[in-house]
Design an enzyme around this catalytic site. Sequence first.
Site, short mmCIF file in Angstrom:
data_model
loop_
_atom_site.label_atom_id
_atom_site.label_comp_id
_atom_site.label_asym_id
_atom_site.label_seq_id
_atom_site.Cartn_x
_atom_site.Cartn_y
_atom_site.Cartn_z
N GLU A 17 20.03 -9.51 19.66
CA GLU A 17 19.05 -10.62 19.59
C GLU A 17 19.29 -11.45 18.32
OE1 GLU A 17 16.07 -11.32 21.64
OE2 GLU A 17 16.55 -9.77 23.11
N ARG A 38 3.24 22.20 10.05
CA ARG A 38 4.32 22.95 9.41
C ARG A 38 3.87 23.49 8.04
NH1 ARG A 38 9.05 25.80 9.70
NH2 ARG A 38 10.45 25.31 7.96
N TRP A 57 29.12 -7.46 26.01
CA TRP A 57 27.89 -6.82 25.54
C TRP A 57 26.68 -7.21 26.38
CZ3 TRP A 57 28.89 -3.07 22.45
CH2 TRP A 57 29.87 -3.18 21.47
N ILE A 58 26.84 -7.38 27.67
CA ILE A 58 25.71 -7.88 28.45
C ILE A 58 24.88 -6.72 29.01
CG2 ILE A 58 24.99 -9.42 30.31
CD1 ILE A 58 26.47 -10.72 27.78
N PRO A 65 33.54 -12.44 23.72
CA PRO A 65 34.38 -11.71 22.76
C PRO A 65 34.56 -12.48 21.45
CG PRO A 65 35.36 -11.59 24.94
CD PRO A 65 34.16 -12.49 25.06
N GLU A 83 21.38 -10.57 9.53
CA GLU A 83 21.94 -11.59 8.63
C GLU A 83 21.63 -12.98 9.20
OE1 GLU A 83 23.63 -8.91 9.69
OE2 GLU A 83 23.84 -7.83 7.79
N GLY A 96 15.24 20.02 9.21
CA GLY A 96 16.30 20.30 10.19
C GLY A 96 15.89 19.95 11.61
N GLN A 104 13.30 12.93 7.96
CA GLN A 104 13.24 13.66 6.68
C GLN A 104 12.03 14.59 6.65
OE1 GLN A 104 15.80 13.24 4.84
NE2 GLN A 104 15.23 14.53 3.12
N ILE A 105 10.89 14.10 7.10
CA ILE A 105 9.67 14.93 7.11
C ILE A 105 9.84 16.15 8.03
CG2 ILE A 105 7.24 14.93 7.93
CD1 ILE A 105 7.08 12.03 6.80
C1 LIG Z 1 23.70 -2.79 22.87
C2 LIG Z 1 23.88 -4.28 22.85
C3 LIG Z 1 23.28 -5.05 23.84
C4 LIG Z 1 23.47 -6.44 23.86
N1 LIG Z 1 22.93 -7.17 24.89
C5 LIG Z 1 23.25 -8.50 24.99
C6 LIG Z 1 22.83 -9.26 26.13
O1 LIG Z 1 22.15 -8.74 27.04
N2 LIG Z 1 23.20 -10.56 26.21
C7 LIG Z 1 23.96 -11.17 25.25
O2 LIG Z 1 24.26 -12.36 25.40
N3 LIG Z 1 24.36 -10.47 24.15
C8 LIG Z 1 24.04 -9.16 24.01
N4 LIG Z 1 24.47 -8.42 22.91
C9 LIG Z 1 25.31 -9.10 21.91
C10 LIG Z 1 24.64 -9.26 20.57
O3 LIG Z 1 23.69 -10.28 20.62
C11 LIG Z 1 25.76 -9.51 19.53
O4 LIG Z 1 26.45 -8.28 19.36
C12 LIG Z 1 25.23 -10.04 18.21
O5 LIG Z 1 24.74 -11.35 18.34
C13 LIG Z 1 26.30 -10.03 17.12
O6 LIG Z 1 27.48 -10.60 17.55
P1 LIG Z 1 28.86 -9.82 17.32
O7 LIG Z 1 28.70 -8.43 17.81
O8 LIG Z 1 29.95 -10.65 17.89
O9 LIG Z 1 29.01 -9.74 15.74
P2 LIG Z 1 29.64 -10.85 14.80
O10 LIG Z 1 29.05 -12.17 15.07
O11 LIG Z 1 31.13 -10.75 14.85
O12 LIG Z 1 29.13 -10.38 13.37
C14 LIG Z 1 29.73 -9.31 12.64
C15 LIG Z 1 28.99 -9.20 11.31
O13 LIG Z 1 29.15 -10.43 10.56
C16 LIG Z 1 27.87 -10.97 10.22
N5 LIG Z 1 27.91 -12.42 10.26
C17 LIG Z 1 28.39 -13.24 11.23
N6 LIG Z 1 28.22 -14.52 10.90
C18 LIG Z 1 27.60 -14.54 9.71
C19 LIG Z 1 27.13 -15.55 8.82
N7 LIG Z 1 27.25 -16.84 9.12
N8 LIG Z 1 26.53 -15.18 7.68
C20 LIG Z 1 26.40 -13.87 7.35
N9 LIG Z 1 26.81 -12.87 8.14
C21 LIG Z 1 27.40 -13.19 9.30
C22 LIG Z 1 26.93 -10.42 11.29
O14 LIG Z 1 25.59 -10.43 10.83
C23 LIG Z 1 27.48 -9.02 11.47
O15 LIG Z 1 26.99 -8.18 10.45
C24 LIG Z 1 24.25 -7.05 22.85
C25 LIG Z 1 24.84 -6.27 21.84
C26 LIG Z 1 24.66 -4.90 21.84
C27 LIG Z 1 25.34 -4.11 20.76
#
Ligand SMILES: Cc1cc2nc3c(=O)[nH]c(=O)nc-3n(C[C@H](O)[C@H](O)[C@H](O)COP(=O)(O)OP(=O)(O)OC[C@H]3O[C@@H](n4cnc5c(N)ncnc54)[C@H](O)[C@@H]3O)c2cc1C
Length: 294
Positions: free
Chosen positions: A269, A174, A61-62, A33, A273, A246, A242-243
Amino acid sequence: MSMFLSGTDAQKDRYLRQLCEGKKLGAWALTEPNAGSDAAHIRTTATHEGDSWVLNGSKMWITNGSFADVLVVFAANDRSLGARGGVTAFIVEKDFPGFKVGKVEPKMGLRASHTASLFFEDCRVPQENVLGQVGAGFATAMQTLDIGRCGLGASSLGAAKEAYELSVKYAIERQQFGRAMADFQAIQFKLADMAVKIYAMEQMVYDCAKKVDRGENATLESSMVKLFCTEAASQIIDEAIQIHGGMGFSRELPLERMYRDARVTRIFEGTNEIQRHVIASELLKRAGHKIKLY
Ligand SMILES: Cc1cc2nc3c(=O)[nH]c(=O)nc-3n(C[C@H](O)[C@H](O)[C@H](O)COP(=O)(O)OP(=O)(O)OC[C@H]3O[C@@H](n4cnc5c(N)ncnc54)[C@H](O)[C@@H]3O)c2cc1C
């Protein structure tokens, strides 16, 4: 992948074989979190007690977290050492006491896959389930992501190709203004731009995959692939909608699902950013200037 990179022969025999055979499902748990992009500051702890380790904390988010039989879990065993030296990877079985699955997240896309929170309350993990060296977990996580990011580029390429192929077919079939849509230059230019991006994506994915296959360091290339391919795929799918006009917005076609599914590839992954940061830091390091995020 972490198990392939860092597992002992016994661990591979016990877990990896069945994961590869599809007899067991795996999950990979790094994010928490309060530690997403800032993965170096995970708060789940691992305490050594006798012949086992005790995990406490939570993950978020695992992917496959709610179904997985076996999970690779990263935890801080010594916060004073920081991420490089103080984080260890563990192999956790779903039936280990103290492991609990929490909320399954309702998501915009990728609805065929569950994404769940996980909880560890005095979860006891035997010593033989330490994955790699104690303290080497963060390095394992980063190596795993290097490979995963290349793979994500490949799956983005696949989605982009499907969107492009559907678009070519539709543009020829189309008719508007008494002619095939493909006769209009505005549509031709969209197809041309899509094809150019796909060509670039393909070259990048294969070049990076060769490096990964040869066991070379591909941190820079895999971040470039992840960044470029996920953004290009999102643009290509958007243009495909778009192509299709609707019909592109209709659930009758797969494009609206592809559009929703593609969105998360710029977030997980490592966000795009963070990829820009990795790319810049690798390039600046080569130029003799070190910047440190982790
Ligand atoms: C569908 C889904 C599946 C996932 N599966 C896995 C999984 O299997 N295992 C796992 O471990 N994780 C998993 N994740 C987690 C995922 O890797 C994270 O959501 C991701 O790394 C971003 O972390 P956050 O959501 O806490 O965003 P935050 O880190 O809070 O970032 C919020 C925003 O701030 C930006 N930001 C943060 N720090 C900086 C910086 N230093 N400079 C510029 N911008 C910054 C980020 O780019 C983003 O736009 C999953 C996420 C999703 C949504």
